[in-house]
Write an enzyme that holds these catalytic residues in place. Sequence first.
Site, short mmCIF file in Angstrom:
data_model
loop_
_atom_site.label_atom_id
_atom_site.label_comp_id
_atom_site.label_asym_id
_atom_site.label_seq_id
_atom_site.Cartn_x
_atom_site.Cartn_y
_atom_site.Cartn_z
N GLU A 232 23.00 -6.87 -12.57
CA GLU A 232 23.85 -5.67 -12.44
C GLU A 232 23.38 -4.96 -11.19
O GLU A 232 22.34 -4.31 -11.19
CB GLU A 232 23.67 -4.76 -13.66
CG GLU A 232 24.06 -5.40 -14.98
CD GLU A 232 25.56 -5.56 -15.15
OE1 GLU A 232 26.31 -5.16 -14.26
OE2 GLU A 232 25.96 -6.10 -16.19
N CYS A 266 25.22 3.53 -10.43
CA CYS A 266 25.91 2.40 -9.80
C CYS A 266 27.41 2.60 -9.91
O CYS A 266 28.15 2.19 -9.03
CB CYS A 266 25.48 1.10 -10.45
SG CYS A 266 25.59 1.15 -12.24
P1 NAP Z 1 15.57 -1.67 -6.70
O1 NAP Z 1 14.71 -1.23 -5.60
O2 NAP Z 1 16.23 -2.98 -6.60
O3 NAP Z 1 14.67 -1.60 -8.01
C1 NAP Z 1 15.16 -2.03 -9.26
C2 NAP Z 1 14.05 -2.80 -9.96
O4 NAP Z 1 13.82 -4.02 -9.29
C3 NAP Z 1 12.71 -2.07 -9.99
O5 NAP Z 1 12.06 -2.35 -11.20
C4 NAP Z 1 11.98 -2.68 -8.82
O6 NAP Z 1 10.58 -2.59 -8.92
C5 NAP Z 1 12.45 -4.12 -8.91
N1 NAP Z 1 12.40 -4.87 -7.67
C6 NAP Z 1 12.65 -4.41 -6.42
N2 NAP Z 1 12.56 -5.43 -5.55
C7 NAP Z 1 12.27 -6.54 -6.26
C8 NAP Z 1 12.05 -7.90 -5.92
N3 NAP Z 1 12.15 -8.33 -4.66
N4 NAP Z 1 11.76 -8.76 -6.90
C9 NAP Z 1 11.68 -8.35 -8.18
N5 NAP Z 1 11.88 -7.08 -8.57
C10 NAP Z 1 12.17 -6.18 -7.61
O7 NAP Z 1 16.74 -0.66 -7.00
P2 NAP Z 1 16.67 0.92 -7.04
O8 NAP Z 1 16.79 1.41 -5.65
O9 NAP Z 1 15.54 1.36 -7.87
O10 NAP Z 1 18.03 1.23 -7.85
C11 NAP Z 1 19.19 1.53 -7.21
C12 NAP Z 1 20.14 0.36 -7.17
O11 NAP Z 1 20.40 -0.13 -8.48
C13 NAP Z 1 21.48 0.76 -6.62
O12 NAP Z 1 21.95 -0.22 -5.75
C14 NAP Z 1 22.36 0.85 -7.86
O13 NAP Z 1 23.73 0.71 -7.61
C15 NAP Z 1 21.79 -0.24 -8.68
N6 NAP Z 1 22.14 -0.06 -10.10
C16 NAP Z 1 23.04 -0.92 -10.66
C17 NAP Z 1 23.44 -0.74 -11.97
C18 NAP Z 1 24.44 -1.68 -12.60
O14 NAP Z 1 24.55 -1.68 -13.82
N7 NAP Z 1 25.18 -2.47 -11.84
C19 NAP Z 1 22.89 0.27 -12.72
C20 NAP Z 1 21.96 1.12 -12.13
C21 NAP Z 1 21.60 0.93 -10.80
P3 NAP Z 1 9.74 -1.49 -8.07
O15 NAP Z 1 10.22 -0.16 -8.52
O16 NAP Z 1 8.35 -1.77 -8.43
O17 NAP Z 1 10.06 -1.76 -6.64
#
Ligand code: NAP
Length: 458
Positions: A232, A266
């Site tokens: 997601e 999101c």
């Molecule tokens: P993010 O940086 O991708 O972090 C999300 C999770 O992934 C965190 O637990 C993060 O850990 C982990 N992570 C980051 N890079 C990773 C990697 N290379 N390998 C494995 N795990 C990794 O996202 P965010 O900035 O926190 O959240 C915002 C994004 O999420 C936005 O793009 C939003 O649209 C999206 N989102 C989507 C939905 C949906 O249902 N489609 C819902 C909510 C949010 P760390 O914190 O330790 O880096």
Amino acid sequence: MAIASINPVDGSVIAQFDAHDDNEIEERIAAAAAAYRSLRDTAFATRAGWMRSAADLLDADVDRVAELITAEMGKPLAQARAEVHKSATAMRFYADHAEEFLSGAELDDPSVVGASAARTVYQPIGVVLAVMPWNYPIWQVIRFAAPALMAGNTGLLKHASNVPQAALYLDTLFERSGFPHGSFRSLLIPAAKVEGVLRDRRVVAATLTGSEPAGRSVAAIAGSEVKHVVLELGGSDPFIVMPSADLDRAVATAVSARTSNNGQACINAKRFIVHRDIHDAFVEKFAAAMAALTVGDPMAEGTDVGPLATESGRDEVAGLVADALSSGATAVVGGAVPDGPGWFYPPTVVTGITDAMRLYREEAFGPVASVYRAEDAADALRIANDTTFGLSSAVWTTDDEEEAFFIRGLDAGAVFVNGMSISYPHLPFGGVKDSGVGRELSAEGIREFCNLKSIWKA
Ligand code: NAP
């Protein structure tokens, strides 16, 4: 990134936590695998009882949990409370419906496959790793955990590094309610440790909610291990307004759709595509309503928009707007980082965006609305679909033909007509294109992490 709770109102450190070492990680994976062997054989009614108890615990803890959500990621307290109750509702939903969703189907005429009886059944698959974001620190996790546990799977949570208090609350919730030890535990680990956990043979699948780069990385690892993955990811949802719409309702809804969760959902509407006949009137009313929002301390009653959750997130949003303004776009309201402590960014409405600007293509994860003028319905659809994302969408019209045109044409996982995108336990949730693969919630969500077994009897 350090595993720390940092108050986005002033940047102060609330608490810091040591990451789990390899021994602790091993212990939690082993416990999850052992719990799976017992959970998969429990009756649905038993699991449902534990799930309802967990929902009751969560509801009873609402004050404490809402305050910790607001303290570590900054959403207004009333929205944090709503998140907690919504999570408990989803838990009860799966307690009520899991058995029915997973019962499979009988083939009406088994003779067509040469059998006396033929049917399907959904069965659990094992330990699933959930990599989750900070923006709905309880809801995002529960909407994975509730169906997973009700199916008889067990879960390991790698939560975002800036919401460790939410992770620690969830670490014990399901054991407090009766689930076997190890059924659902948190791993306090940095993103760099995800690969090792996902490659462990006892971990059979993964779900990730978060950014596109994180999703691509986890999907690549899962692919190389032939493990199922649900993603997601981001969205840049269109909110289309046509001349037949009730303009005042559309404007009021547009404000909520853009600014709920401080603009960090999101499925927040991010691109407002307005028919030329009503464009100027929409911009005027929308800008006035956005300017009237109260920005401030998310713990205070009456605050509409709090700070963004992280400094880097705030800088990212500010950079997208600055790039657009420097190339000729206009900030009708907002558009500049305020003075003072904390990671605040004002509600902002930008017009005059061209496809040369980053704001045209990238997700603005904060209270920034991009408004586009459309010549007609076909032009509105063209703009709406001119994105790599395809999460949700909204269209405002009272014309039946237009409604059918947009429902058919929008490249998105959902279309909300005369409303705003919201997730419900009863409706599938997920995207197309770079917004992800698979579905959460509803019957589809619980089936994602199940083995659909066919049974043929001579
Ligand atoms: P993010 O940086 O991708 O972090 C999300 C999770 O992934 C965190 O637990 C993060 O850990 C982990 N992570 C980051 N890079 C990773 C990697 N290379 N390998 C494995 N795990 C990794 O996202 P965010 O900035 O926190 O959240 C915002 C994004 O999420 C936005 O793009 C939003 O649209 C999206 N989102 C989507 C939905 C949906 O249902 N489609 C819902 C909510 C949010 P760390 O914190 O330790 O880096």
